[in-house]
Design an enzyme around this catalytic site. Sequence first.
Site, PDB file in Angstrom:
ATOM      1  N   HIS A 130       0.822  -1.230   0.000  1.00 43.55           N
ATOM      2  CA  HIS A 130       0.000   0.000   0.000  1.00 43.55           C
ATOM      3  C   HIS A 130       0.851   1.273   0.000  1.00 43.55           C
ATOM      4  CE1 HIS A 130      -3.609  -2.299   0.459  1.00 43.55           C
ATOM      5  NE2 HIS A 130      -3.299  -2.756   1.660  1.00 43.55           N
ATOM      6  N   ASP A 167      -2.612 -10.669  -2.420  1.00 40.86           N
ATOM      7  CA  ASP A 167      -3.188 -10.188  -1.162  1.00 40.86           C
ATOM      8  C   ASP A 167      -4.677  -9.874  -1.386  1.00 40.86           C
ATOM      9  OD1 ASP A 167      -1.979  -8.770   1.582  1.00 40.86           O
ATOM     10  OD2 ASP A 167      -3.787  -7.774   0.854  1.00 40.86           O
ATOM     11  N   HIS A 169      -6.233  -7.351  -0.454  1.00 42.86           N
ATOM     12  CA  HIS A 169      -6.375  -5.916  -0.731  1.00 42.86           C
ATOM     13  C   HIS A 169      -5.645  -5.543  -2.026  1.00 42.86           C
ATOM     14  CE1 HIS A 169      -6.566  -6.359   3.738  1.00 42.86           C
ATOM     15  NE2 HIS A 169      -7.629  -5.591   3.559  1.00 42.86           N
ATOM     16  N   ASP A 248      -4.172 -12.884   3.384  1.00 46.56           N
ATOM     17  CA  ASP A 248      -5.420 -12.462   4.032  1.00 46.56           C
ATOM     18  C   ASP A 248      -6.653 -12.749   3.179  1.00 46.56           C
ATOM     19  OD1 ASP A 248      -4.453 -10.570   2.283  1.00 46.56           O
ATOM     20  OD2 ASP A 248      -4.470  -8.908   3.723  1.00 46.56           O
TER      21      ASP A 248
HETATM   22 ZN    ZN Z   1      -3.938  -7.242   2.740  1.00 50.37          ZN
END
Ligand code: ZN
Length: 311
Positions: A130, A167, A169, A248
Site C-alpha cells: 500500500h 493479497d 487488498h 489475508d
Molecule cells: Zn492485505
Amino acid sequence: MSTAYYSHTECRLHDMGAGHPECPQRLDAITDQLLASGLAIALDQRDAPLASLEQVERAHTVNYVTQLREFMEQVQSTGEARHLDPDTVVCPGTWRAALRSAGAAVAATEAVVRGEVENAFCAVRPPGHHAMRNKAMGFCFVNNVAVAAKYAVERHRLKRVAIVDFDVHHGNGTEDIVAGDDRILMVSFYQHPFYPDGGSQSHASNLVNLPVPAYTKGMDIRELIEMMWMPRLESFKPELILISAGFDAHREDDMGQLGLVEQDYAWITMRLKDIARRFAKGRIVSCLEGGYNLSALARSVEAHLRALADV
Ligand SMILES: [Zn+2]
C-alpha cells in the site's frame, strides 16, 4: 537449486500497539510452523540486510523518503509512537524494520538474479504494497516489492519483471509506482469494493487487475487466474517474478471475505513456478504482505514455501 528464506529479528521490533493485527507474532507463527513441520531445514536461511536510501528512492520520491526518515528519527528520539494514518503507527523500531524488509527484497533479488538460489521468500514486516510513491498508508511505509522491481530493472537491467499480488487488498501503492512502466507487468486479484477505497485508479496497459466480490472461492479465483493472468504472463515472458504474498484472502482470515485455502496458495505458486521455469530460469522472489489469522497465515506460508522449494 535451493530456496532462500530472508528475515531478521529487527522485523519484530516494529510494534503498532496491543490488538493491532499487523503484529510481531505473525512472524513467530510462521517460524514455529516451519520448525514444527521440518520445512525450516530445507531452506537456505539468511539475515536480511538494511536497504540503502538510494535503493528505497528508486521507488519513492526523495522528498517522501526524507520526510519519512525525519519522522522516524523524531519517534526514535522521543520513544513515543505516533500515527501516520489511523491504522499505520510508527514506533521506535519501525525504521530499521522497514529498511530490513526492503533490504530483504533487494538481497533476495540479487541472490536469484546471480543464480545463487532458484527462488526466495522474505518473511518480513512491515508489509509494503500500500506504500505509494509519496505516501505511507495501510500498515505500509516502504514498498518492498516495488523497491526490488526497480532494483532489478535499473541495477541489473532486466527488461521484463512481473509483479504478482495475491493479497486480499489491492496493491494500490505498487500500482502507483509501476503504472506505465512497460518494463514491469503487474497482475493481481483483490476483493472489491474494499480497502483501499476505489480499487485500481489506473488504466495503464501494464496492469492486469481482477477485482472480485466478497465470498469468491478459491476455485473461481483459479479459473480467473488461468484466463486472465496466464496469457499475459506468457506473452510478457518475465525474466523475474516478484510476488506480493499476502495471505489475508484465506477463508479463516477475518480481515477479508474471500475463500482461499492453503491448497489454493500452493496451486498459484506452482502456476507461477511454471512460468518462471519457462522464461525466467526459475527466478521468483516472494515477499510477505498481509495475513492476520496467525494459524491460517502460518499454514499458508508453509504451503507456499513447499511449492517454492519442491518439498
Ligand atoms: Zn492485505
